[in-house]
Write an enzyme that holds these catalytic residues in place. Structure first.
Site, PDB file in Angstrom:
ATOM      1  N   LYS A   1     -15.643   1.191   5.876  1.00 41.25           N
ATOM      2  CA  LYS A   1     -14.235   0.810   5.698  1.00 41.25           C
ATOM      3  C   LYS A   1     -13.849  -0.502   6.377  1.00 41.25           C
ATOM      4  CE  LYS A   1     -12.310   5.437   5.013  1.00 41.25           C
ATOM      5  NZ  LYS A   1     -11.323   6.435   5.499  1.00 41.25           N
TER       6      LYS A   1
ATOM      7  N   TYR B   1       0.831  -1.202   0.000  1.00 41.62           N
ATOM      8  CA  TYR B   1       0.000   0.000   0.000  1.00 41.62           C
ATOM      9  C   TYR B   1       0.868   1.254   0.000  1.00 41.62           C
ATOM     10  CZ  TYR B   1      -2.718   3.836   1.969  1.00 41.62           C
ATOM     11  OH  TYR B   1      -3.276   5.075   2.194  1.00 41.62           O
TER      12      TYR B   1
END
Length: 253
Positions: free
Chosen positions: A132, A98
């Site tokens: 999320k 990421y």
């Protein structure tokens, strides 16, 4: 959602492009949309799952899509939602896929775009993060069960309320004041997770030392801010506002 609400409040004309995967179809749709000339482009979408180890998927969503968007930006000021994860370890090297994907997009945007601002968000918390899942803030994930399991040895983070993140994005539109580059979005004051839990009125216990992941960062704090910008909400103020939102949401639900 928070940024979009602010843009509407300001009365700006706005087009929204929301496509989670970078495919031939989404590439064509984005190309068609970018035939319009925009003053500002807020690039806030990303795969933010730091536990996702699918390199191809992560780089496609976070880098290739961003690259295509930046190639089409023209004279628009691009305001890119980056991450403090790009700082990585003590040597400044990202420690997961990421972080690498965000750093690669940052570097390309700075090299390609005429007007480019990367905002490196620190630990964001606040309304409208319910979708999320595990990537929601610790503030939200602990509030639901009213209990948190913390790592030992008091790790500290720079917790920033979402309203301040929105404010930073709007501030970054000022081309005269904010030059192209990357900037931190945080309070400038690291706080232990215990302070966050106390602010959210959540009880907590501690995990064993063996549960701490390898390479875990024990301390992050924002320092490189945009000129004339600073976070307005302390951790205590942010938690108070967030609790008000979560309580009203529970009543409505």
């Amino acid at each position: 959602q928070n940024l979009y609400a602010k843009i509407q409040e300001l009365g700006w004309d706005c087009s929204v492009f929301d496509d989670g995967d970078f495919t031939l179809e989404s590439e064509k749709a984005l190309t068609n949309l970018m035939q319009t000339e925009f003053d500002y482009i807020f690039h806030v979408g990303a795969n933010s799952n730091t536990m996702d180890h699918d390199y191809n998927s992560m780089m496609s969503t976070n880098y290739l899509f961003s690259k295509h968007l930046f190639d089409l930006a023209g004279n628009a000021r691009v305001i890119y939602s980056s991450s403090a994860a790009t700082y990585g370890d003590n040597d400044g090297i990202p420690t997961n896929i990421y972080a690498w994907s965000k750093k690669a997009a940052e570097d390309y945007g700075l090299a390609k775009c005429k007007n480019f601002v990367a905002l490196r968000y620190f630990n964001v918390y606040g309304p409208h993060e319910e979708h999320k899942g595990l990537m929601a803030s610790m503030a939200y994930r602990a509030w639901e069960p009213q209990w948190a399991h913390l790592f030992p040895n008091a790790p500290q983070r720079d917790f920033v309320y979402v309203d301040d993140v929105v404010d930073a994005n709007i501030h970054a539109t000022d081309r005269r004041l904010v030059k192209s580059g990357w900037y931190d979005v945080g309070t400038g004051k690291a706080r232990p997770f215990e302070d966050l839990m106390d602010g959210m009125k959540v009880k907590y216990s501690y995990l064993p030392e063996s549960a701490v992941p390898e390479g875990y960062q024990y301390y992050t704090e924002a320092s490189n801010f945009m000129p004339s910008w600073n976070a307005k909400n302390s951790l205590e103020q942010g938690c108070e506002k967030y609790l008000t939102y979560l309580s009203s949401r529970s009543i409505i639900g």
